[in-house]
Design a protein around this motif. Structure first.
Motif: not given
Length: 438
Positions: A406-407, A409-411, A413-414, A419, A422
């Motif tokens: 999860q983290h 993926a967030e990193f 994407a930011a 998509e 990721v």
């Protein structure tokens, strides 16, 4: 997903000659018969001949009406005068659409082409290497609603060569001449052979788009491509470079701050002179001459012109200008000298330094590169199109906490990852990091 175009511009060709085997994706080869490579047929003349250059408001109005009434995607290309003029200004715009034919537009005579853009709202624009042309087209008021980038599509399909001529030869069996690709497009009037070349560049773009779109769909990559195209279309202008003078070719030979200051002063003087004269900086003074002067540190014009790099007539004529720049660099106080190490960056250090500075991060990067490399091979696309190398380095140097899927993926994407990237990369990276730590 990418819709099939309702119409196709350009000449039509025998589909049996459109797909040579070389460069075809492995997953496609398993599902269909692959035709043998065919001899490339030169494409020498536009289907309707060379159109006249549009350089009056009246002719532009007619083109706007014709292209607005056309059908299907519109092929778009632009020519610049890189290496001849300062900056990346557009000097010719080419368009082709079913029902409208081909248009060659002079954006110097007609700098505002927004009416044409308005007539094509909602229409897909087909470009090759769109990121190169879109900024200049935007200066003319040409902004697409959506795009299809044939170069990006070729990359996602894993084609070995992705230049326009190479892709057209491989997928359409047609030969595009490229001998005029690097000419001075600011020339007026433009020679007929250059206009022929320019018209041919959009002749088969829509037909090429059809084949690429079909292959993307078969490979399960159509949505990937759609996300990539939209990212290119919406990309903001690049931020100005920090200390752009450090891009002087051969700068690695300069290792002390005083000489770097001379390079900086000469680069700035050259850039201003090139801007005023609208000439490519490299034609005003080549990089190797700047480096040679910084190495020699001449104290006078006679000493400067004695250097082989400054023996040319044009260079000698402006020798005083360059010597003044050298003198300014020599006169700077030590506190004003540039750093030998370069500007500070918010990014990680070069990977070669990681083993000493942070062995754990170095090991993490090795694991991540293996994962991305394996995915790249599995999906037949370049690693840099799967994930930007800089973003991968940033993830490994300053990882999120906890370092789970999860983290990660967030990193990503930011950091600008799409998509599809990721979803493809985050799970195996998390698993590999966990295995390495365990």
């Amino acid at each position: 997903m990418l819709p099939d175009p309702p119409g196709a511009g350009g000449a039509t060709h025998d589909p049996a000659q459109s797909e040579p085997a070389e460069g075809i994706l492995p997953e496609l080869a398993l599902d269909q018969d692959v035709p043998a490579p065919l001899e490339v047929v030169p494409l020498t003349e536009p289907a309707e001949g060379i159109p006249p250059v549009i350089d009056t408001p009246q002719a532009l109005a007619r083109a706007v009406e014709a292209f607005g009434a056309g059908t299907g995607p519109v092929a778009v290309d632009a020519e610049r005068a890189s290496g001849y003029r300062y900056g990346q200004r557009t000097y010719l715009v080419q368009l082709r659409r079913e029902g409208a034919g081909t248009a060659l537009i002079d954006p110097i005579a007609l700098p505002d082409l927004s009416a044409l853009s308005e007539a094509l709202v909602g229409v897909e624009w087909v470009l090759h290497a769109a990121s190169q042309d879109l900024p200049g087209l935007a200066e003319q008021g040409l902004r697409p609603s959506r795009i299809f980038d044939t170069e990006l599509a070729a990359r996602l399909l894993g084609l070995e060569r992705v230049g326009l001529a190479a892709v057209v030869a491989e997928l359409l069996g047609l030969g595009l001449a490229k001998e005029h690709s690097a000419v001075d497009w600011s020339t007026r009037p433009l020679p007929e052979q250059w206009l022929r070349y320019a018209a041919l560049d959009v002749e088969v773009l829509v037909e090429l788009r059809e084949i690429l779109a079909e292959r993307l769909a078969v490979a399960g990559k159509a949505e990937w491509a759609a996300q990539e195209f939209e990212a290119v279309r919406l990309a903001p202008p690049p931020a100005p470079r920090v200390e752009p003078w450090r891009r002087v070719s051969g700068l690695h030979a300069i290792r002390d701050a005083r000489r770097l200051a001379v390079v900086r002063e000469m680069w700035g003087t050259r850039d201003e002179n090139a801007r005023q004269r609208d000439i490519s900086p490299g034609r005003v003074l080549p990089d190797h001459a700047i480096v040679a002067a910084a190495q020699a540190l001449p104290r006078s014009v006679p000493q400067l012109v004695a250097l082989p790099a400054f023996s040319g007539k044009g260079t000698r004529r402006r020798a005083a200008l360059w010597q003044h720049a050298i003198d300014r660099g020599l006169a700077l106080p030590d506190s004003a000298l540039p750093s030998v190490r370069g500007p500070k960056s918010d990014g990680p250090p070069p990977p070669r330094a990681w083993a000493d500075r942070d062995p754990v991060a170095a090991a993490r990067l090795a694991v991540a590169r293996d994962v991305v490399g394996a995915l790249s091979q599995e999906h037949s696309l370049p690693t840099e199109n799967l994930l930007q190398p800089d973003l991968l380095r940033r993830l490994c140097w300053t990882p999120p906490e906890p370092l789970d899927e999860q983290h990660i993926a967030e990193f990503l994407a930011a950091g600008g990852a799409r998509e599809w990237q990721v979803s493809l990369v985050a799970p195996p990276l998390a698993a590999a990091f966990a295995a390495a730590e365990g």
